[in-house]
Design an enzyme around this catalytic site. Sequence first.
Site, PDB file in Angstrom:
ATOM      1  N   GLN A  17     -18.380  -5.379  16.573  1.00 15.56           N
ATOM      2  CA  GLN A  17     -19.718  -4.875  16.964  1.00 15.56           C
ATOM      3  C   GLN A  17     -20.376  -3.885  15.998  1.00 15.56           C
ATOM      4  OE1 GLN A  17     -21.986  -2.469  20.555  1.00 15.56           O
ATOM      5  NE2 GLN A  17     -19.976  -3.212  20.992  1.00 15.56           N
ATOM      6  N   GLU A 139     -14.667   0.931  20.201  1.00 16.76           N
ATOM      7  CA  GLU A 139     -15.719   1.709  20.860  1.00 16.76           C
ATOM      8  C   GLU A 139     -15.214   2.905  21.680  1.00 16.76           C
ATOM      9  OE1 GLU A 139     -19.244   1.422  21.152  1.00 16.76           O
ATOM     10  OE2 GLU A 139     -18.989   3.219  22.351  1.00 16.76           O
ATOM     11  N   ASP A 168     -19.898   2.042  18.613  1.00 13.84           N
ATOM     12  CA  ASP A 168     -20.135   0.867  17.765  1.00 13.84           C
ATOM     13  C   ASP A 168     -21.590   0.758  17.323  1.00 13.84           C
ATOM     14  OD1 ASP A 168     -17.584  -0.134  17.653  1.00 13.84           O
ATOM     15  OD2 ASP A 168     -17.793  -1.372  19.431  1.00 13.84           O
ATOM     16  N   GLY A 246     -30.737  19.340  28.376  1.00 13.14           N
ATOM     17  CA  GLY A 246     -31.719  20.192  27.704  1.00 13.14           C
ATOM     18  C   GLY A 246     -32.103  21.401  28.537  1.00 13.14           C
ATOM     19  N   GLY A 247     -33.216  22.014  28.172  1.00 18.82           N
ATOM     20  CA  GLY A 247     -33.648  23.252  28.821  1.00 18.82           C
ATOM     21  C   GLY A 247     -34.370  23.048  30.139  1.00 18.82           C
TER      22      GLY A 247
HETATM   23  N1  CAO Z   1     -10.447 -14.598   4.936  1.00 18.94           N
HETATM   24  C1  CAO Z   1      -9.146 -14.222   4.999  1.00 18.94           C
HETATM   25  N2  CAO Z   1      -8.743 -13.074   5.588  1.00 18.94           N
HETATM   26  C2  CAO Z   1      -9.708 -12.308   6.148  1.00 18.94           C
HETATM   27  C3  CAO Z   1     -11.070 -12.644   6.115  1.00 18.94           C
HETATM   28  C4  CAO Z   1     -11.435 -13.857   5.468  1.00 18.94           C
HETATM   29  N3  CAO Z   1     -12.688 -14.245   5.379  1.00 18.94           N
HETATM   30  N4  CAO Z   1     -11.772 -11.670   6.749  1.00 18.94           N
HETATM   31  C5  CAO Z   1     -10.876 -10.768   7.154  1.00 18.94           C
HETATM   32  N5  CAO Z   1      -9.639 -11.136   6.787  1.00 18.94           N
HETATM   33  C6  CAO Z   1      -8.379 -10.414   7.000  1.00 18.94           C
HETATM   34  C7  CAO Z   1      -8.399  -9.046   6.360  1.00 18.94           C
HETATM   35  O1  CAO Z   1      -8.179  -9.186   4.977  1.00 18.94           O
HETATM   36  C8  CAO Z   1      -7.252  -8.361   7.087  1.00 18.94           C
HETATM   37  O2  CAO Z   1      -6.022  -8.765   6.530  1.00 18.94           O
HETATM   38  P1  CAO Z   1      -4.848  -7.751   6.054  1.00 18.94           P
HETATM   39  O3  CAO Z   1      -4.733  -6.698   7.123  1.00 18.94           O
HETATM   40  O4  CAO Z   1      -3.675  -8.658   5.968  1.00 18.94           O
HETATM   41  O5  CAO Z   1      -5.236  -7.183   4.754  1.00 18.94           O
HETATM   42  C9  CAO Z   1      -7.300  -9.020   8.461  1.00 18.94           C
HETATM   43  O6  CAO Z   1      -8.219 -10.109   8.366  1.00 18.94           O
HETATM   44  C10 CAO Z   1      -7.681  -8.199   9.647  1.00 18.94           C
HETATM   45  O7  CAO Z   1      -8.684  -7.244   9.379  1.00 18.94           O
HETATM   46  P2  CAO Z   1      -8.773  -5.971  10.331  1.00 18.94           P
HETATM   47  O8  CAO Z   1      -7.505  -5.209  10.217  1.00 18.94           O
HETATM   48  O9  CAO Z   1     -10.023  -5.268  10.020  1.00 18.94           O
HETATM   49  O10 CAO Z   1      -8.912  -6.643  11.782  1.00 18.94           O
HETATM   50  P3  CAO Z   1      -8.169  -6.304  13.156  1.00 18.94           P
HETATM   51  O11 CAO Z   1      -8.652  -7.342  14.105  1.00 18.94           O
HETATM   52  O12 CAO Z   1      -6.723  -6.143  13.021  1.00 18.94           O
HETATM   53  O13 CAO Z   1      -8.795  -4.873  13.560  1.00 18.94           O
HETATM   54  C11 CAO Z   1     -10.601  -3.344  14.067  1.00 18.94           C
HETATM   55  C12 CAO Z   1     -10.080  -4.801  14.123  1.00 18.94           C
HETATM   56  C13 CAO Z   1     -12.021  -3.359  14.560  1.00 18.94           C
HETATM   57  C14 CAO Z   1      -9.732  -2.469  14.962  1.00 18.94           C
HETATM   58  C15 CAO Z   1     -10.543  -2.836  12.604  1.00 18.94           C
HETATM   59  O14 CAO Z   1     -11.231  -3.748  11.786  1.00 18.94           O
HETATM   60  C16 CAO Z   1     -11.132  -1.443  12.420  1.00 18.94           C
HETATM   61  O15 CAO Z   1     -10.542  -0.438  12.775  1.00 18.94           O
HETATM   62  N6  CAO Z   1     -12.334  -1.372  11.799  1.00 18.94           N
HETATM   63  C17 CAO Z   1     -12.977  -0.138  11.464  1.00 18.94           C
HETATM   64  C18 CAO Z   1     -13.574   0.521  12.664  1.00 18.94           C
HETATM   65  C19 CAO Z   1     -14.540  -0.373  13.390  1.00 18.94           C
HETATM   66  O16 CAO Z   1     -15.472  -0.916  12.868  1.00 18.94           O
HETATM   67  N7  CAO Z   1     -14.302  -0.481  14.697  1.00 18.94           N
HETATM   68  C20 CAO Z   1     -15.298  -1.087  15.572  1.00 18.94           C
HETATM   69  C21 CAO Z   1     -14.968  -2.417  15.945  1.00 18.94           C
HETATM   70  S1  CAO Z   1     -16.092  -2.926  17.191  1.00 18.94           S
HETATM   71  O17 CAO Z   1     -15.488  -2.273  18.570  1.00 18.94           O
END
Ligand code: CAO
Length: 420
Positions: A17, A139, A168, A246-247
């Site tokens: 998001q 979030e 988010d 607020g106030g």
């Molecule tokens: N092709 C191949 N691999 C891909 C890819 C693609 N097109 N796009 C993403 N990937 C891979 C990434 O390289 C990563 O791999 P490695 O960890 O092996 O290097 C993997 O997908 C997962 O990415 P991620 O760790 O970001 O995803 P997750 O689902 O495990 O975590 C989240 C999700 C949201 C917790 C994490 O991305 C995060 O903390 N983001 C920053 C904060 C944020 O934006 N949070 C809000 C999310 S909305 O509520």
Amino acid sequence: MGKALDGVRILDFTHVQSGPTCTQLLAWFGADVIKVERPGTGDITRGQLRDIPNVDSLYFTMLNHNKRSITIDSKHPKGKEVLEDLVRVCDVLVENFAPGALDRMGLTWARIQQLNPRMIMASVKGFGPGPYEDCKVYENVAQCAGGAASTTGFDDGPPLVTGAQIGDSGTGLHLALGIVTALYQRNATGRGQKVLAAMQDGVLNLCRVKLRDQQRLAHGVLKEYPQYPHGEFGDAVPRAANASGGGQPGSILKCKGWETDPNAYIYFITQAPVWKEICKVIGREGWITDPDYATPDVRLPRLKEIFATIEQWTMTKTKFEAMEILNQHDIPCGPILSMKELAVEPALRKTGTVVEVDHPTRGKYLTVGNPIKLSDSATEVTASPLLGAHTDEILRDVLRFDDKRVAELQASGALGTAGA
Ligand code: CAO
């Protein structure tokens, strides 16, 4: 009519998001947003909270309007080459991967600058530099870590998260401002830069009135809080229930029908300049001159009783009747509107804040359009892309690859189309 961000090309590496809300806004302002997705599955939200089998979820469609989708396996050597080619021709890379993921793909800041010194690299992370910088964040984690949860709810209950996605979507908004600011600075310097919006920081920014109150607390109790005058104040800002931040004191009051309708309520603000009007409307003219009620300061210890009295009046009206009457007297108030009511609100439809969109596999659905209106850059909300719908188009039109190169790439599996 042109668009404010015509000519700006965004390499959109966002998912879930926070990042997608940012790039969606930029797309609405006219940027060409190229969403890079993992072959096969794409953004994980495409398949989450689905209401119709095999159709992109509303979760995804409502966060990814006006974008183009290209599928690239960023871990495939040929996929990496395509990504580097895209970095060369884009203005901004936006990402919200977990910390370190982009580096592991080989797209370090040093490499990006080598490829394109004008590139702006914008990231959402859960936390800024510090003890939690490596943590994944969603979030509600951000709402908790940014101070919103500890200050939301009732005094005798646990911390609460809010339905507004301040972690988010709120951080996405912060990031979008950072990006356009960096684009503006690039006009003068010719250089790109990194833009970071941490979700904890974004939530805390939106909670700044509570950090204000934390410091006021050192000088005495918070007299506009419901804990005053009889409740306890500790050493941290307490939850203020529905008191105004607020106030001008405010509260949520019951309206006619509250016994059966969970949203038959109105927010009522006892704004000082219209105190006289309030007293007249609710039939308590005596309060206008009564020394216990005549000024804001003397009213503070009596707010509970004052709102209970006003509620006796609001309970005789529907929230819309009360709104109508109170507005005739310039008394600030607002009905508690349900999503059902907002979905059919004609004024929001008219301004494009709520719009109907036609999606190729879903059909028609409602979404929230661009909440920011520019008089010289109109927003037209178009459907979110199907997974990889623009892969060929982007390779040919943006990267100028010829048929042979496109065919080679497809055969390599880097686009997830090998053997397809
Ligand atoms: N092709 C191949 N691999 C891909 C890819 C693609 N097109 N796009 C993403 N990937 C891979 C990434 O390289 C990563 O791999 P490695 O960890 O092996 O290097 C993997 O997908 C997962 O990415 P991620 O760790 O970001 O995803 P997750 O689902 O495990 O975590 C989240 C999700 C949201 C917790 C994490 O991305 C995060 O903390 N983001 C920053 C904060 C944020 O934006 N949070 C809000 C999310 S909305 O509520």
